[in-house]
Write an enzyme that holds these catalytic residues in place. Structure first.
Site, PDB file in Angstrom:
ATOM      1  N   LYS A 105      49.126  67.359-107.332  1.00 53.23           N
ATOM      2  CA  LYS A 105      48.056  68.049-108.069  1.00 53.23           C
ATOM      3  C   LYS A 105      48.297  69.542-108.153  1.00 53.23           C
ATOM      4  O   LYS A 105      47.976  70.184-109.139  1.00 53.23           O
ATOM      5  CB  LYS A 105      46.699  67.771-107.433  1.00 53.23           C
ATOM      6  CG  LYS A 105      46.534  68.377-106.053  1.00 53.23           C
ATOM      7  CD  LYS A 105      45.990  67.408-105.045  1.00 53.23           C
ATOM      8  CE  LYS A 105      47.030  66.350-104.695  1.00 53.23           C
ATOM      9  NZ  LYS A 105      46.727  65.601-103.475  1.00 53.23           N
ATOM     10  N   VAL A 132      44.503  62.807-108.549  1.00 55.96           N
ATOM     11  CA  VAL A 132      43.065  63.048-108.376  1.00 55.96           C
ATOM     12  C   VAL A 132      42.381  61.756-107.945  1.00 55.96           C
ATOM     13  O   VAL A 132      42.480  60.741-108.633  1.00 55.96           O
ATOM     14  CB  VAL A 132      42.410  63.551-109.679  1.00 55.96           C
ATOM     15  CG1 VAL A 132      40.936  63.874-109.445  1.00 55.96           C
ATOM     16  CG2 VAL A 132      43.141  64.767-110.232  1.00 55.96           C
ATOM     17  N   GLY A 134      42.918  59.672-105.507  1.00 55.09           N
ATOM     18  CA  GLY A 134      43.694  58.596-104.875  1.00 55.09           C
ATOM     19  C   GLY A 134      43.624  57.308-105.677  1.00 55.09           C
ATOM     20  O   GLY A 134      44.068  57.256-106.824  1.00 55.09           O
ATOM     21  N   LYS A 205      42.230  69.720-108.083  1.00 51.11           N
ATOM     22  CA  LYS A 205      41.866  68.443-108.721  1.00 51.11           C
ATOM     23  C   LYS A 205      40.814  68.666-109.808  1.00 51.11           C
ATOM     24  O   LYS A 205      40.863  68.046-110.870  1.00 51.11           O
ATOM     25  CB  LYS A 205      41.355  67.470-107.660  1.00 51.11           C
ATOM     26  CG  LYS A 205      42.459  67.002-106.697  1.00 51.11           C
ATOM     27  CD  LYS A 205      41.874  66.317-105.471  1.00 51.11           C
ATOM     28  CE  LYS A 205      42.967  65.743-104.565  1.00 51.11           C
ATOM     29  NZ  LYS A 205      42.434  65.331-103.248  1.00 51.11           N
ATOM     30  N   GLY A 308      45.597  58.252 -98.515  1.00 50.56           N
ATOM     31  CA  GLY A 308      46.163  57.192 -97.697  1.00 50.56           C
ATOM     32  C   GLY A 308      47.293  56.480 -98.403  1.00 50.56           C
ATOM     33  O   GLY A 308      47.409  56.515 -99.624  1.00 50.56           O
TER      34      GLY A 308
END
Lengths: 443, 443
Positions: A105, A132, A134, A205, A308
């Site tokens: 990002k 942005v 995830g 983001k 994650g």
């Protein structure tokens, strides 16, 4: 079945997730694309660490030129953070005609025009759903699914680290410092957490989302921004009494202009009181969420894991699939993303921060004596601020000399609040910094 | 700028919204497509009613052949409900090579194969985002954004009428009958509400979603289905005591098989206890919501208005845009939707309803005398059902002869519950029908 060859630059957390999907679930990706999708090269500086995946022999390399110089690799998944060598590598890959999928990002928010121009030069594409939110498909939602709408506003929780810390402070009544430490211990926050907790990651983001939703190209460093380190545990208690939670909220909001003038766009990142009964107010832990209001669709809401290994890899590989089948190219050609010579100009310009309208939460420690309330009320009233509700609460100091005043204002401007805070800070009766936060009541 | 001509069949609520977007916000649609998008013909049986939009002269017609026979019309937006003449019109339009955008879930759920085969014959496309979830882009999310995932489950509130009625029963403690009347008065329920309140509309939408997510092609009429007319006001009170709300939930859930066997897919539509602290449990009024769990993305959640003029029109016009720029064609060619000769077979088959595993809520009115609890517990235990919690509450009958038993079970099978209900219904001490509902605890 035709073959598509993929190179991966960056074998960290997300890169490992992407390798798992491309190597261990190859048949799934082939089924969704109609191609035999082959991950042929993984580049990283650390080739020793075991990532827990069986790797084909010779797939690892320390040199990105192994991908750059392989004419058979048509898609490069670039999952390294930062804007230095990462920018160079991406520009070289694009100059070689490769299509890019990235989660970086910072790079897009800082060098979007340069990167997309390089892509256009070679008729290549850049996909960045994972940059942005995830695993939340918010780029696709705004760029494609809500394309019939004029977007009115975006209110979003875009940083899982901050939301984890704020949720834990709220739940356990713990301090910011101790909660940050706990988050670091659990791996939710980095050793140097500045990008997250100071709201810079969120601002980057928001810059990307507002480019897609509103066609603006803001400098993310110029977006008004307050980090979560300013939030005190006591504010959660007062917010709760008033029916609110506190979230680090990214806001992009269209302010309609009168006829003949341009609409204005408010952009900001700050800890915000969000109604507990709204979907955003209920987002806990490391989850992200985006609330979008469009003039046709009304209120829509998207929620999922914002970071994650596997959630982000889900978004990256969706982009790989979109790039292979051709959807990415169509979308970004049509939207003319980061194209300074775009045919259709944006119909909106950035609002002056002080003109932004909203409701505010103010907390101030004052002396407990006659006349103080009048002084505070006067400072607010003379700044044009009207009080919607007020809580006065005694403190536990020995002599009961001080009280906390918690003030909710009616709608006012950021500029008026600046003025009021300035006036309050000069009153003798005021014994603390003035804590101020925006309030967001989702309809 | 090249021109694209559009025909609209159906000038009801959604058709009016679509006409508003295409006529009043033409520049927006052109900006997102790069084409001059012209709505040239609107067909409806009622040409007299004022829809509140200024219409170009000659645009209205009572005869769909005016669109069918116009070779310049390449996209037909078909917004009429039902599966009779609507099927004929769609097949004729497809045979003429026109691309279809529709919100007709009944038609797709019933005649999907025939319609998509007709489209494939002419290399045309069928887009249907608006058929499920109104303004929520759930088709795009599952078909594109989550394409890297093996979908584990979908739990969804897909009917705004039912959710409006259930929310109002919960909030006001009112009866089903009076709430339905109120919903009809407010326009949230139709004069004949059977399609909605009996769960048929939801089952059709679930059939479509499960086709896209799992590749199965179930007969929607065979999906186990319970309507909301079975829900009593008192159940909201007990559910609330236990931390639950009650929603008409559509469930499609993958049941992993041991190696070498095929996974099974549970499909069902029924009033279900949903944890109040989960995003789904908090969905109020006419909103829809879909909770999707994917093996990579984890839990993701989508929320918005599931019906109504402009939210649904937002989805329809997004499909028009996708059709114009070519995304629709790519997606549905790649996914081989409703293609019985698809190259890649589904890896899953429908589960036998009685084998489905879940937790259950049971409510039964019993005599208040010694030994009754043992009889009830025995009926459950001998059916292999273990009790997780139990509430006993006296009733207000004059002689205190009866008590309500509210039982939450541990995980068991639908078949075991069938057996227990059968046994309970034969006990002398049981004085009412046994109310049973699934429980969904979102992780």
């Amino acid at each position: 079945m035709k073959t598509i060859k993929i190179g991966l630059v960056g074998f960290g957390t997300i890169g490992t997730g992407v390798a798992k999907l491309l190597l261990l679930h190859k048949e799934r990706i082939s089924r969704r694309t109609g191609f035999d999708v082959q991950l042929v090269k993984i580049v990283d500086t650390d080739l020793a660490r075991d990532r827990g995946i069986p790797l084909p022999e010779g797939i690892l390399s320390a040199d990105y030129h192994d991908i750059l110089n392989d004419p058979e690799v048509s898609i490069v998944v670039q999952l390294i953070g930062g804007t230095g060598i990462e920018r160079t590598i991406m520009l070289e890959m694009l100059a070689a005609g490769k299509n890019i999928v990235t989660a970086n990002k910072a790079l897009l928010a800082t060098h979007g025009e340069e990167i997309f121009e390089a892509a256009r030069q070679k008729n290549a594409s850049v996909a960045f759903e994972a940059a942005v939110g995830g695993g939340i498909p918010i780029i696709a939602a705004i760029a494609e699914s809500l394309a019939a709408n004029e977007i009115q506003s975006i209110h979003a929780i875009l940083n899982g680290t901050c939301n984890f810390i704020l949720s834990n402070m709220e739940e356990h009544g713990s301090s910011y410092a101790s909660t940050l430490k706990e988050a670091q211990r659990l791996g939710y926050a980095e050793a140097n957490p500045a990008m997250d907790v100071e709201g810079m990651d969120t601002a980057q983001k928001l810059a990307i989302l507002s480019h897609i939703a509103f066609g603006v190209n803001p400098d993310w460093k110029q977006i008004p921004r307050i980090g979560i380190e300013t939030v005190d545990g006591v504010d959660f208690r007062y917010a709760n009494m008033l029916g609110y939670s506190i979230k680090l909220l990214a806001i992009a909001r269209r302010i309609k202009a009168s006829d003949g003038e341009m609409d204005r766009l408010e952009l900001s990142v700050s800890p915000t009181l969000v109604s507990k009964s709204s979907p955003l107010g209920d987002v806990k832990g490391a989850f992200n969420a985006v609330s979008v209001i469009g003039d046709a669709v009304g209120h829509s809401f998207y929620y999922g894991l914002g970071a994650g290994e596997m959630p982000t890899a889900s978004a990256v590989v969706a982009d790989v699939i979109d790039t292979i089948v051709g959807r990415t190219k169509i979308t970004f050609d049509t939207l003319e993303l980061w194209n300074p010579s775009r045919k259709v100009r944006s119909d909106i310009q950035l609002a002056a921060p002080e003109s932004v309208v909203g409701k505010y939460y103010l907390r101030v420690l004052v002396e407990d004596r006659a006349g103080v309330m009048a002084e505070v009320a006067n400072a607010l009233g003379s700044s044009g601020i009207s009080i919607a509700s007020l809580i006065q609460e005694g403190t536990s100091d020995e002599d009961n000399r001080f009280v906390q005043l918690i003030i909710m204002t009616h709608e006012t401007t950021e500029g008026a609040v600046d003025g009021a805070v300035e006036k309050l800070s000069h009153l003798d009766c005021v014994k603390s910094d003035i804590i101020r936060m925006r309030i967001y009541d989702e309809k």
